[in-house]
Design a protein around this motif. Structure first.
Motif, PDB file in Angstrom:
ATOM      1  N   CYS A  81       0.794  -1.229   0.000  1.00 15.67           N
ATOM      2  CA  CYS A  81       0.000   0.000   0.000  1.00 15.67           C
ATOM      3  C   CYS A  81       0.824   1.276   0.000  1.00 15.67           C
ATOM      4  O   CYS A  81       0.368   2.325   0.413  1.00 15.67           O
ATOM      5  N   THR A 119      -4.746  10.236  -3.342  1.00 15.75           N
ATOM      6  CA  THR A 119      -5.771   9.218  -3.592  1.00 15.75           C
ATOM      7  C   THR A 119      -5.114   7.873  -3.287  1.00 15.75           C
ATOM      8  O   THR A 119      -4.336   7.356  -4.100  1.00 15.75           O
ATOM      9  N   LEU A 120      -5.397   7.383  -2.109  1.00 18.05           N
ATOM     10  CA  LEU A 120      -4.684   6.213  -1.599  1.00 18.05           C
ATOM     11  C   LEU A 120      -4.983   4.965  -2.405  1.00 18.05           C
ATOM     12  O   LEU A 120      -4.087   4.159  -2.679  1.00 18.05           O
ATOM     13  N   LEU A 121      -6.260   4.809  -2.816  1.00 17.97           N
ATOM     14  CA  LEU A 121      -6.603   3.605  -3.585  1.00 17.97           C
ATOM     15  C   LEU A 121      -5.902   3.604  -4.940  1.00 17.97           C
ATOM     16  O   LEU A 121      -5.644   2.553  -5.517  1.00 17.97           O
ATOM     17  N   HIS A 129      -2.941   4.972  -5.209  1.00 18.43           N
ATOM     18  CA  HIS A 129      -1.516   5.022  -4.851  1.00 18.43           C
ATOM     19  C   HIS A 129      -0.849   6.302  -5.367  1.00 18.43           C
ATOM     20  O   HIS A 129       0.301   6.277  -5.833  1.00 18.43           O
ATOM     21  N   MET A 148      -7.302  -3.768   0.942  1.00 14.88           N
ATOM     22  CA  MET A 148      -7.129  -2.597   0.052  1.00 14.88           C
ATOM     23  C   MET A 148      -6.250  -1.574   0.771  1.00 14.88           C
ATOM     24  O   MET A 148      -5.832  -1.768   1.889  1.00 14.88           O
ATOM     25  N   CYS A 149      -6.019  -0.441   0.082  1.00 14.05           N
ATOM     26  CA  CYS A 149      -4.974   0.466   0.556  1.00 14.05           C
ATOM     27  C   CYS A 149      -5.486   1.771   1.152  1.00 14.05           C
ATOM     28  O   CYS A 149      -4.792   2.767   1.190  1.00 14.05           O
ATOM     29  N   GLU A 150      -6.721   1.763   1.591  1.00 11.88           N
ATOM     30  CA  GLU A 150      -7.189   2.957   2.317  1.00 11.88           C
ATOM     31  C   GLU A 150      -6.495   2.993   3.676  1.00 11.88           C
ATOM     32  O   GLU A 150      -5.840   2.022   4.073  1.00 11.88           O
ATOM     33  N   ASP A 209      -9.883   7.243   1.598  1.00 15.70           N
ATOM     34  CA  ASP A 209      -9.272   7.088   0.271  1.00 15.70           C
ATOM     35  C   ASP A 209      -8.580   8.382  -0.173  1.00 15.70           C
ATOM     36  O   ASP A 209      -7.433   8.367  -0.594  1.00 15.70           O
ATOM     37  N   HIS A 218      -1.289   1.995   7.215  1.00 18.84           N
ATOM     38  CA  HIS A 218      -2.653   2.501   6.994  1.00 18.84           C
ATOM     39  C   HIS A 218      -3.038   3.540   8.049  1.00 18.84           C
ATOM     40  O   HIS A 218      -4.166   3.560   8.535  1.00 18.84           O
TER      41      HIS A 218
END
Lengths: 62, 62
Positions: free
Chosen positions: A2, A51-53, A55, B1-3, B22, B55
């Motif tokens: 992530c 925007t983390l999702l 990356h 997921m990467c949130e 996000d 995270h």
């Protein structure tokens, strides 16, 4: 994993600054970024958007 | 997921503000956070530190 990629906004363009960023630490006159390998950079810029999702970390100059 | 999860530093404590963040967008006097479901909050705070692999988004009041 992530981590995210950091880009500097340059007009309409985006210049890649660092890949695989893990930590972001704002400092007095900029940002300290560290990647997943422990490499650190300091940049005189601020966060425009993240925007983390996706990356993506978009930075812009002061 | 990467949130990531956003916490507000309150002395030695950390108060959970939003889970599954996000996007993060700094604004004039604070931050706009949006989670993976599209829910948005605005908070008068700044980023203290982010550790993406953990995270965690740690915010602090101005």
């Amino acid at each position: 994993m992530c981590e995210s990629n950091a880009f500097l906004k340059d007009g309409e363009n985006e210049v890649m600054l660092m890949e695989s960023v893990d930590t972001i630490e704002p400092c007095e006159d900029g940002l300290k970024l560290m990647d997943i390998f422990g490499k650190q950079i300091f940049i005189k810029a601020k966060i425009k958007e993240m925007t983390l999702l996706n990356h993506r970390i978009i930075l812009e100059s002061f």
